[in-house]
Enzyme design. Structure first.
Site, short mmCIF file in Angstrom:
data_model
loop_
_atom_site.label_atom_id
_atom_site.label_comp_id
_atom_site.label_asym_id
_atom_site.label_seq_id
_atom_site.Cartn_x
_atom_site.Cartn_y
_atom_site.Cartn_z
N GLU A 41 0.69 -1.14 0.04
CA GLU A 41 -0.02 0.09 0.02
C GLU A 41 0.79 1.45 -0.07
O GLU A 41 0.80 2.06 1.04
CB GLU A 41 -0.98 0.02 1.38
CG GLU A 41 -1.86 -0.84 1.33
CD GLU A 41 -3.13 -0.87 2.24
OE1 GLU A 41 -2.89 0.29 3.17
OE2 GLU A 41 -3.59 -1.67 2.46
N GLU B 116 -5.63 -8.21 1.06
CA GLU B 116 -6.08 -7.88 2.40
C GLU B 116 -7.36 -7.22 2.38
O GLU B 116 -7.75 -6.66 1.36
CB GLU B 116 -5.09 -6.72 2.98
CG GLU B 116 -3.97 -6.68 3.54
CD GLU B 116 -3.54 -5.42 4.27
OE1 GLU B 116 -4.29 -4.57 4.60
OE2 GLU B 116 -2.32 -5.21 4.04
#
Ligand code: IFM
Length: 451
Positions: free
Chosen positions: A169, A357
Site C-alpha cells: 500500500e 487484504e
C-alpha cells in the site's frame, strides 16, 4: 443468501491470512534490530490514539510456531507476512544481521512444515530510522537502499519462497507518512511527498528486478489499496472531483508500473512529481507483474470541494441503514470489492489478481471464552460473495487473505481496533478464536471448533 462453499472458489484458490512485521512481531530491540520510523513515532508520545506502541504487539517474534499452527488448524493454506527492514539491516544499509535473516528463515521453514505457503512482502512501512535521518523515501538514494534490502532478503529466502510482494500500500504510507503526517515518519510536505511517490515507484522496479534475479521462477507482485469513489451528486464538478480523488488516491500508485504514466491531468496535486523524473525513469517504473494484490476496505462518496485549490472532498455517508460502520468508522460496502477487482482486471496488464487484504475491526467482547463477532462473520461472507461474483464474471482472482489472523497494532489507532479472527489479550498474550475464526474453520475444513 446461499451459504458460501469452499468448492465454489475452485481447487487452486489460495486461502490466507495477512500481517505486517511491526504490527505483530514486538521484540522491537531484540537481537541486532535497529530502530524503525515506527519505533521513533510511537515512542515520541501523543501520536498514537491510545498511546500504545508495537514494542511487544502480539509477540509473533517468539510465538510464531503457536500462531502458525493455529492458522493451519483454522484451514488456511497461506500466510502473508512482511520483513522488518531494520531487523535485517539494522542501519538500513551495510551490515546485514544474520540473526534477523535467521528469524525469517525459521518462519518460512515453519510455514512449509505445516503446509502453509509463505507470501512475503518486502516492505510494509517500517523504514529504518537511520535512513529517515537521510531523507527517507524523499531521497533518491532510497532506490538503491531498498535494493540492498531486497538483495539480502531474496538471497536468503528465495530458495523456499515463491510468492513475493514488493510493497504494501504505497497509497497509504506515502500520503499519511509524507503529506498528512498522521503516520510515521510524520512529515507534512507536498514536495517531499511528491519526491517520495516517485522514488517508491523506482524502488518498486528495483525490488522486482532483485526478486527476478535471485529467485528465477518466483511469482512477483505488489499490493495496493483501492478506495473507489462514488460521485456524490449529478453535477459535472462532482464528477471532476471523483476523477481527481481516483487519480490521487488510487491510480497514481498503480498506473506508472503498468506503463501508463502518472495521471497528472486529473489531479493537480500530483503535478510536482515531474520535478523528480530523470532520464530513463519512466521505463524504470514499469514492472512486468505476475500478479497484483488488491486491498479493499471502504469506498467514499466524493464531492467537489468548496475550498479553492482542493479539488475533492471525500464524504462518509454514515448511513447506518444502508451500511454497517466498523470500529475504524469505515462504511462497509462489499460491492466496492468486486468493483475494484473489475477495474484492475480492466487494465488488461496483469495475469493474476489476489485479494491480499480485506477485513474489519469491531468492538469485540470476550465473554466466557467466546467472542461472538457476528458482524465480522457477515463482513467476510459478503465480501467473499463479491469475490465469487467477480470470478464468475471472468476476473482472474485466485486467492483471498483476511486482515488479519489475530488482533494487532493498528498504526496510529494503536492496539484498540481489533481486526483479528483470533482475539489477543495483550496482558497475557492469550489467543482466543472468535466466532469468525470458527466460521472460516468450517468453511475451509479446518479442525478448530468451539468447545
Ligand atoms: O492494518 C492495516 C494494514 O497494515 C494495511 N492495510 C490496512 C490495514 C487496516 O487498516
Amino acid at each position: 443468501m446461499t451459504e458460501l462453499r469452499r468448492e465454489d472458489f475452485g481447487d487452486d484458490f489460495t486461502w490466507g491470512v495477512a500481517h505486517a512485521a511491526y504490527q505483530v512481531e514486538g521484540a522491537w530491540d531484540a537481537d541486532d534490530k535497529g530502530p524503525s520510523i515506527w519505533d521513533t513515532f510511537t515512542h515520541g508520545g501523543g501520536r498514537v490514539f491510545d498511546k500504545t506502541n508495537g514494542d511487544v504487539a502480539t509477540d509473533f517474534y517468539h510465538r510464531y510456531p503457536e500462531d502458525l499452527a493455529l492458522v493451519r488448524a483454522m484451514g488456511f493454506d497461506a500466510q502473508r507476512f512482511s520483513i522488518s527492514w531494520p531487523r535485517v539491516l539494522p542501519d538500513g544499509v551495510g551490515r546485514v544481521s544474520t540473526k534477523g535473516l535467521d528469524f525469517y528463515s525459521r518462519v518460512v521453514d515453519t510455514c512449509l512444515e505445516l503446509g502453509i505457503e509463505p507470501w512475503v512482502t518486502l516492505y510494509h512501512w517500517d523504514l529504518p530510522e537511520a535512513l529517515h535521518r537521510r531523507g527517507g523515501w524523499a531521497n533518491r538514494d532510497s532506490v538503491e537502499w531498498f535494493g540492498e534490502l531486497a538483495d539480502a532478503v531474496v538471497g536468503r529466502l528465495g530458495d523456499r519462497v515463491t510468492r513475493w510482494m514488493v510493497f504494501n500500500e504505497p497509497g497509504t504510507f506515502l500520503p499519511f507518512g509524507y503529506l498528512l503526517g498522521g503516520h510515521a515518519p510524520g512529515v507534512r510536505s507536498l514536495r517531499r511527498f511528491q519526491a517520495a511517490v516517485h522514488h517508491v515507484g523506482l524502488a518498486q522496479g528495483r525490488g522486482a528486478a532483485a526478486i527476478r534475479a535471485a529467485a528465477p521462477g518466483a511469482s512477483v507482485g505488489t499490493t495496493h489499496i483501492f478506495t473507489p469513489p462514488d460521485v456524490a451528486g449529478d453535477r459535472p464538478r462532482h464528477r471532476r472531483a471523483a476523477r481527481a480523488f481516483d487519480a490521487a488516491m488510487n491510480r497514481v500508485y498503480v498506473e506508472p508500473s503498468l506503463g501508463l504514466g502518472y495521471p497528472m491531468d486529473d489531479a493537480p496535486l500530483l503535478r510536482g512529481i515531474e520535478r523528480y523524473v530523470r532520464g530513463s525513469d519512466e521505463a524504470d517504473l514499469v514492472v512486468d507483474w505476475d500478479f497484483l494484490g488488491v486491498q479493499y476496505y471502504q469506498r467514499f462518496a466524493v464531492a467537489a470541494a468548496p475550498v479553492p485549490g482542493l479539488r475533492f472532498v471525500p464524504l462518509f455517508r454514515k448511513d447506518h441503514k444502508r451500511f454497517d460502520i466498523t470500529a475504524m468508522g469505515w462504511e462497509v460496502d462489499p460491492t466496492g470489492l468486486s468493483d475494484v477487482l473489475r477495474t484492475v482486471h480492466g487494465y488488461g496488464k496483469v495475469p493474476e489478481l489476489f485479494v491480499t487484504e480485506n477485513g474489519a475491526a469491531y468492538p469485540d467482547h470476550l465473554v466466557d471464552g467466546r467472542v461472538h463477532d457476528v458482524r465480522r462473520t457477515a463482513y467476510y461472507r459478503d465480501h467473499l460473495a463479491e469475490v465469487a461474483r467477480a470470478r464468475r464474471e471472468g476476473v482472474p482472482v485466485h486467492g483471498y487473505f483476511c486482515w488479519s489472523y489475530c488482533d494487532n497494532f493498528e498504526w496510529a489507532a494503536g492496539l484498540r481496533p481489533r481486526f483479528g479472527l483470533v482475539h489477543v489479550d495483550y496482558e497475557t498474550q492469550r489467543r482466543t478464536v472468535k466466532d469468525s475464526g470458527y466460521w472460516f474453520s468450517r468453511l475451509l475444513g479446518g479442525t478448530v471448533t468451539p468447545g
